[in-house]
Design a protein around this motif. Structure first.
Motif, PDB file in Angstrom:
ATOM      1  N   LEU A  45      16.642  -8.102   1.018  1.00  0.00           N
ATOM      2  CA  LEU A  45      16.155  -8.002  -0.357  1.00  0.00           C
ATOM      3  C   LEU A  45      14.673  -7.664  -0.376  1.00  0.00           C
ATOM      4  O   LEU A  45      14.224  -6.800  -1.150  1.00  0.00           O
ATOM      5  N   GLY A  46      13.912  -8.319   0.489  1.00  0.00           N
ATOM      6  CA  GLY A  46      12.478  -8.100   0.513  1.00  0.00           C
ATOM      7  C   GLY A  46      12.102  -6.669   0.847  1.00  0.00           C
ATOM      8  O   GLY A  46      11.139  -6.117   0.297  1.00  0.00           O
ATOM      9  N   GLU A  47      12.856  -6.031   1.744  1.00  0.00           N
ATOM     10  CA  GLU A  47      12.557  -4.649   2.100  1.00  0.00           C
ATOM     11  C   GLU A  47      12.860  -3.693   0.951  1.00  0.00           C
ATOM     12  O   GLU A  47      12.156  -2.694   0.759  1.00  0.00           O
ATOM     13  N   GLU A  48      13.904  -3.984   0.183  1.00  0.00           N
ATOM     14  CA  GLU A  48      14.181  -3.168  -1.002  1.00  0.00           C
ATOM     15  C   GLU A  48      13.065  -3.314  -2.024  1.00  0.00           C
ATOM     16  O   GLU A  48      12.614  -2.330  -2.635  1.00  0.00           O
ATOM     17  N   ILE A  49      12.604  -4.555  -2.220  1.00  0.00           N
ATOM     18  CA  ILE A  49      11.505  -4.787  -3.160  1.00  0.00           C
ATOM     19  C   ILE A  49      10.228  -4.143  -2.641  1.00  0.00           C
ATOM     20  O   ILE A  49       9.433  -3.603  -3.418  1.00  0.00           O
ATOM     21  N   ARG A  50      10.010  -4.180  -1.322  1.00  0.00           N
ATOM     22  CA  ARG A  50       8.833  -3.530  -0.733  1.00  0.00           C
ATOM     23  C   ARG A  50       8.783  -2.053  -1.118  1.00  0.00           C
ATOM     24  O   ARG A  50       7.718  -1.529  -1.476  1.00  0.00           O
ATOM     25  N   ARG A  51       9.922  -1.391  -1.018  1.00  0.00           N
ATOM     26  CA  ARG A  51       9.971   0.035  -1.349  1.00  0.00           C
ATOM     27  C   ARG A  51       9.530   0.257  -2.797  1.00  0.00           C
ATOM     28  O   ARG A  51       8.754   1.183  -3.093  1.00  0.00           O
ATOM     29  N   LEU A  52      10.005  -0.586  -3.701  1.00  0.00           N
ATOM     30  CA  LEU A  52       9.622  -0.448  -5.103  1.00  0.00           C
ATOM     31  C   LEU A  52       8.142  -0.726  -5.307  1.00  0.00           C
ATOM     32  O   LEU A  52       7.453   0.007  -6.026  1.00  0.00           O
ATOM     33  N   LEU A  53       7.645  -1.787  -4.683  1.00  0.00           N
ATOM     34  CA  LEU A  53       6.258  -2.179  -4.890  1.00  0.00           C
ATOM     35  C   LEU A  53       5.269  -1.170  -4.315  1.00  0.00           C
ATOM     36  O   LEU A  53       4.236  -0.890  -4.926  1.00  0.00           O
ATOM     37  N   LEU A  54       5.572  -0.635  -3.143  1.00  0.00           N
ATOM     38  CA  LEU A  54       4.604   0.227  -2.470  1.00  0.00           C
ATOM     39  C   LEU A  54       4.807   1.712  -2.745  1.00  0.00           C
ATOM     40  O   LEU A  54       3.852   2.479  -2.677  1.00  0.00           O
ATOM     41  N   ALA A  61       1.591  -5.132 -14.641  1.00  0.00           N
ATOM     42  CA  ALA A  61       1.029  -6.105 -13.702  1.00  0.00           C
ATOM     43  C   ALA A  61       1.951  -7.307 -13.541  1.00  0.00           C
ATOM     44  O   ALA A  61       2.113  -7.836 -12.426  1.00  0.00           O
ATOM     45  N   TRP A  62       2.591  -7.741 -14.625  1.00  0.00           N
ATOM     46  CA  TRP A  62       3.484  -8.900 -14.506  1.00  0.00           C
ATOM     47  C   TRP A  62       4.776  -8.545 -13.781  1.00  0.00           C
ATOM     48  O   TRP A  62       5.311  -9.369 -13.031  1.00  0.00           O
ATOM     49  N   ALA A  63       5.279  -7.334 -13.973  1.00  0.00           N
ATOM     50  CA  ALA A  63       6.453  -6.912 -13.200  1.00  0.00           C
ATOM     51  C   ALA A  63       6.113  -6.923 -11.716  1.00  0.00           C
ATOM     52  O   ALA A  63       6.905  -7.393 -10.882  1.00  0.00           O
ATOM     53  N   GLU A  64       4.939  -6.400 -11.364  1.00  0.00           N
ATOM     54  CA  GLU A  64       4.497  -6.399  -9.980  1.00  0.00           C
ATOM     55  C   GLU A  64       4.401  -7.818  -9.433  1.00  0.00           C
ATOM     56  O   GLU A  64       4.904  -8.123  -8.340  1.00  0.00           O
ATOM     57  N   ALA A  65       3.770  -8.706 -10.192  1.00  0.00           N
ATOM     58  CA  ALA A  65       3.592 -10.088  -9.734  1.00  0.00           C
ATOM     59  C   ALA A  65       4.928 -10.775  -9.507  1.00  0.00           C
ATOM     60  O   ALA A  65       5.110 -11.510  -8.519  1.00  0.00           O
ATOM     61  N   GLN A  66       5.883 -10.531 -10.395  1.00  0.00           N
ATOM     62  CA  GLN A  66       7.163 -11.231 -10.263  1.00  0.00           C
ATOM     63  C   GLN A  66       8.029 -10.628  -9.159  1.00  0.00           C
ATOM     64  O   GLN A  66       8.812 -11.341  -8.529  1.00  0.00           O
ATOM     65  N   LEU A  67       7.893  -9.337  -8.908  1.00  0.00           N
ATOM     66  CA  LEU A  67       8.591  -8.756  -7.761  1.00  0.00           C
ATOM     67  C   LEU A  67       8.042  -9.324  -6.449  1.00  0.00           C
ATOM     68  O   LEU A  67       8.810  -9.646  -5.530  1.00  0.00           O
ATOM     69  N   PHE A  68       6.725  -9.464  -6.352  1.00  0.00           N
ATOM     70  CA  PHE A  68       6.152 -10.090  -5.167  1.00  0.00           C
ATOM     71  C   PHE A  68       6.676 -11.516  -5.012  1.00  0.00           C
ATOM     72  O   PHE A  68       7.030 -11.952  -3.905  1.00  0.00           O
TER      73      PHE A  68
END
Length: 200
Positions: A45-54, A61-68
Motif C-alpha cells: 500500500l505504501g508504495e502505491e501511495i508513494r507513487r501518488l505523492l511523489l 495540502a490536507w490530501a497530501e498530509a493524510q496520504l502520508f
C-alpha cells in the motif's frame, strides 16, 4: 541517544539514504538485526501511495498530509512494530517528523494538527531518536537527479521545511541528534552519526 527505532530526517538531498545504509551496515557488523524502511513506502500500500505523492497529480495540502499518514500507519503495523517486537533495530529514511516539518510547518497546516492526524494511526510507534541532517536547502535540491513532486516545490519551500525541522529539534533536544552536512564527505557524515548515536 538511545532506542531501537532511529529515523533519519532532513530536506531533499541531505543524504538520508546514505546514512541509513551506512549505519545499518555498522549495526549488522555488530551482530544486530536491522530493518531499514523508507517513507513514503515500505509496504504494498505504501508504495502505491508513494507513487501518488511523489509523481502523481497536484493535490491539496490536507490530501497530501493524510496520504502520508495512511502509508505511515500501514508501515508501522506491518513492518516497524513486528521488527521492534523481535528486538530488531529499525532505521527509517524519514518518519512522522517529516510530516510535521513538511505539511505541518512548510505547508502551513499546523504542526500540532498534523501530529494529531498521525497519532491515531501510529498507535504510539514514534522514533526513539531522530538524526537531523542539516544542509543548505539549495545545495540539497541540486543533488537531486530528478525532482519529484515535492522536490519541485523549490528552494523557498525547502527553506520552510528546514525551519520546521530546526523548530522540532529545538523542542525535543533529547530526541534529536543534529549533524551539519554542508560540504562534508558522506562517509564522514556516517561516522559522525554513528558517534552521536554511541555506535562503535
Amino acid at each position: 541517544m538511545s532506542g531501537r527505532y532511529i529515523a533519519v530526517e532532513g530536506v531533499e538531498g541531505a543524504g538520508k539514504s546514505t546514512v541509513v545504509a551506512g549505519v545499518g551496515d555498522r549495526l549488522e557488523e555488530l551482530g544486530r538485526e536491522v530493518v531499514s524502511v523508507r517513507e513514503p513506502g515500505g509496504t504494498d500500500l505504501g508504495e502505491e501511495i508513494r507513487r501518488l505523492l511523489l509523481h502523481g497529480p497536484e493535490m491539496t495540502a490536507w490530501a497530501e498530509a493524510q496520504l502520508f499518514a495512511a502509508q505511515r500507519s500501514q508501515l508501522a503495523a506491518d513492518v516497524i512494530r513486528p521488527a521492534l517486537a523481535r528486538d530488531a533495530m529499525v532505521l527509517g529514511d524519514r518518519s512522522v517528523y517529516s510530516s510535521l516539518a513538511y505539511q505541518g510547518h512548510a505547508r502551513g497546516l499546523g504542526v500540532e494538527r498534523v501530529r494529531r492526524v498521525n497519532e491515531a494511526g501510529l498507535g504510539g510507534t514514534w522514533p526513539d531518536s531522530v538524526v537531523l541532517l542539516r544542509i543548505d536547502p539549495g545545495t540539497g535540491l541540486a543533488r537531486q537527479a530528478v525532482a519529484d513532486r515535492i522536490g519541485a516545490a523549490g528552494a523557498d519551500f525547502q527553506r520552510r521545511v528546514a525551519e520546521g525541522f530546526d523548530a522540532l529539534a529545538d523542542a525535543e533536544p533529547d530526541r534529536f541528534l543534529v549533524i551539519d552536512v554542508d560540504g562534508v564527505d558522506r562517509r564522514d557524515v556516517v561516522e559522525a552519526v554513528l558517534a552521536g548515536l554511541g555506535v562503535a
